[in-house]
Motif scaffolding. Structure first.
Motif, short mmCIF file in Angstrom:
data_model
loop_
_atom_site.label_atom_id
_atom_site.label_comp_id
_atom_site.label_asym_id
_atom_site.label_seq_id
_atom_site.Cartn_x
_atom_site.Cartn_y
_atom_site.Cartn_z
N UNK A 34 68.42 42.11 64.51
CA UNK A 34 66.99 41.47 64.25
C UNK A 34 67.12 40.69 63.02
N UNK A 35 66.52 39.71 62.82
CA UNK A 35 66.88 38.82 61.37
C UNK A 35 65.50 39.21 60.89
N UNK A 36 64.27 39.24 61.41
CA UNK A 36 63.20 39.76 60.69
C UNK A 36 62.38 40.56 61.53
N UNK A 37 61.22 41.36 60.97
CA UNK A 37 60.74 42.22 61.90
C UNK A 37 59.68 41.84 63.07
N UNK A 38 59.06 40.49 62.88
CA UNK A 38 58.43 39.76 63.97
C UNK A 38 59.50 39.71 65.20
N UNK A 39 60.93 39.53 64.94
CA UNK A 39 61.99 39.51 66.13
C UNK A 39 61.89 40.81 66.90
N UNK A 40 62.01 41.72 66.20
CA UNK A 40 61.82 43.20 66.71
C UNK A 40 60.63 43.37 67.44
N UNK A 41 59.50 42.95 66.99
CA UNK A 41 58.14 43.12 67.75
C UNK A 41 58.11 42.21 68.87
N UNK A 42 58.67 41.02 68.99
CA UNK A 42 58.93 40.22 70.07
C UNK A 42 59.52 40.84 71.08
N UNK A 43 60.90 41.54 70.74
CA UNK A 43 61.46 42.03 71.94
C UNK A 43 60.82 43.23 72.47
N UNK A 44 59.70 43.87 71.89
CA UNK A 44 59.12 45.04 72.24
C UNK A 44 57.80 44.49 73.23
N UNK A 45 57.65 43.22 73.21
CA UNK A 45 56.52 42.68 74.02
C UNK A 45 55.36 42.32 73.27
N UNK A 46 55.48 42.14 72.03
CA UNK A 46 54.37 41.75 71.20
C UNK A 46 54.45 40.31 70.90
#
Length: 235
Positions: A188-200
């Motif tokens: 993941x290149x930023x924290x938002x990408x990780x959150x997107x993957x988690x359904x946020x």
């Protein structure tokens, strides 16, 4: 309570040089000092956790700035590793619902009005929020190797944004999202990408476009100009 997290274990290979870019000075202070002070100046930010490379010889050894604690932990090989390490190292009083602001060490020009609006948006949206700016330039898709690239197509820019930092999320949700991405081998290149993957679906908060990340020597020169302009009251 709000805590700031700064991943600062990177070497900044695109910038070049022996000293990591976050320790290069502009306006008499290292980039990371500007980044830290912008966060700690906010009255609701309790302190900062900085993830450093093992044995970092350049870290000035700060334990506090602006009267607030500056804590450190060992970072990792990638940004996500460092952010996760910092989240895990936060003090016990920072619970799962504590809002965490993740900010680039080499992004020294964060403004308080942007930070105010980011915090308000992150508290209003359970999915978190990040500073960003709409794409305004025409975008071209290319083919061919670097140095010989040619245009393949023009891409629509509507609904495209450039992600900045800080990015603001609840500690527990961001920790779980980063752990999931790392466990599945997703970079993941930023924290938002990780959150997107988690359904946020984090909220986008339009911020100033001079909230730049220093990546190249040209960026450093531009940032020196911007900070000098502000110091001289020309903004």
């Amino acid at each position: 309570m709000i805590w700031a997290v700064i991943p600062a274990a990177g070497r900044g290979t695109r910038f070049g040089g022996e000293r990591p870019k976050q320790y290069l000075k502009i306006a008499g202070r290292p980039l990371i000092a500007h980044a830290l002070d912008a966060l700690l100046a906010h009255p609701r930010v309790a302190g900062a956790m900085v993830a450093l490379a093992a044995g970092d010889p350049h870290w000035p050894g700060w334990h506090e700035r602006l009267g607030k604690p500056v804590l450190t932990c060992a970072g990792g090989a990638e940004r996500a590793d460092s952010v996760l390490a910092a989240l895990r190292a936060l003090p016990a009083e920072a619970g799962e619902d504590t809002l965490v602001l993740v900010h680039d060490a080499a992004r020294p020009n964060l403004r308080q009005p942007d930070l105010d609006r980011l915090i308000a948006a992150a508290e209003a949206c359970e999915h978190g929020a990040l500073l960003a700016a709409p794409v305004r330039d025409t975008l071209k898709r290319a083919y061919g190797e670097a140095g010989e690239a040619r245009i393949a197509a023009t891409e629509p820019r509507e609904r495209l944004w450039r992600a900045f930092t800080p990015q603001a999320f609840r500690r527990g949700a961001l920790t779980a999202a980063l752990e999931s991405a790392l466990a599945e081998g997703v970079a993941v290149t930023d924290e938002a990408m990780a959150m997107e993957r988690a359904g946020f679906s984090p909220a986008l908060v339009e911020g100033r476009e001079d909230n730049l990340k220093v990546t190249t020597p040209a960026d450093l020169a531009l940032m020196e100009f911007l900070l000098a302009r502000d110091r001289d009251g020309l903004r």
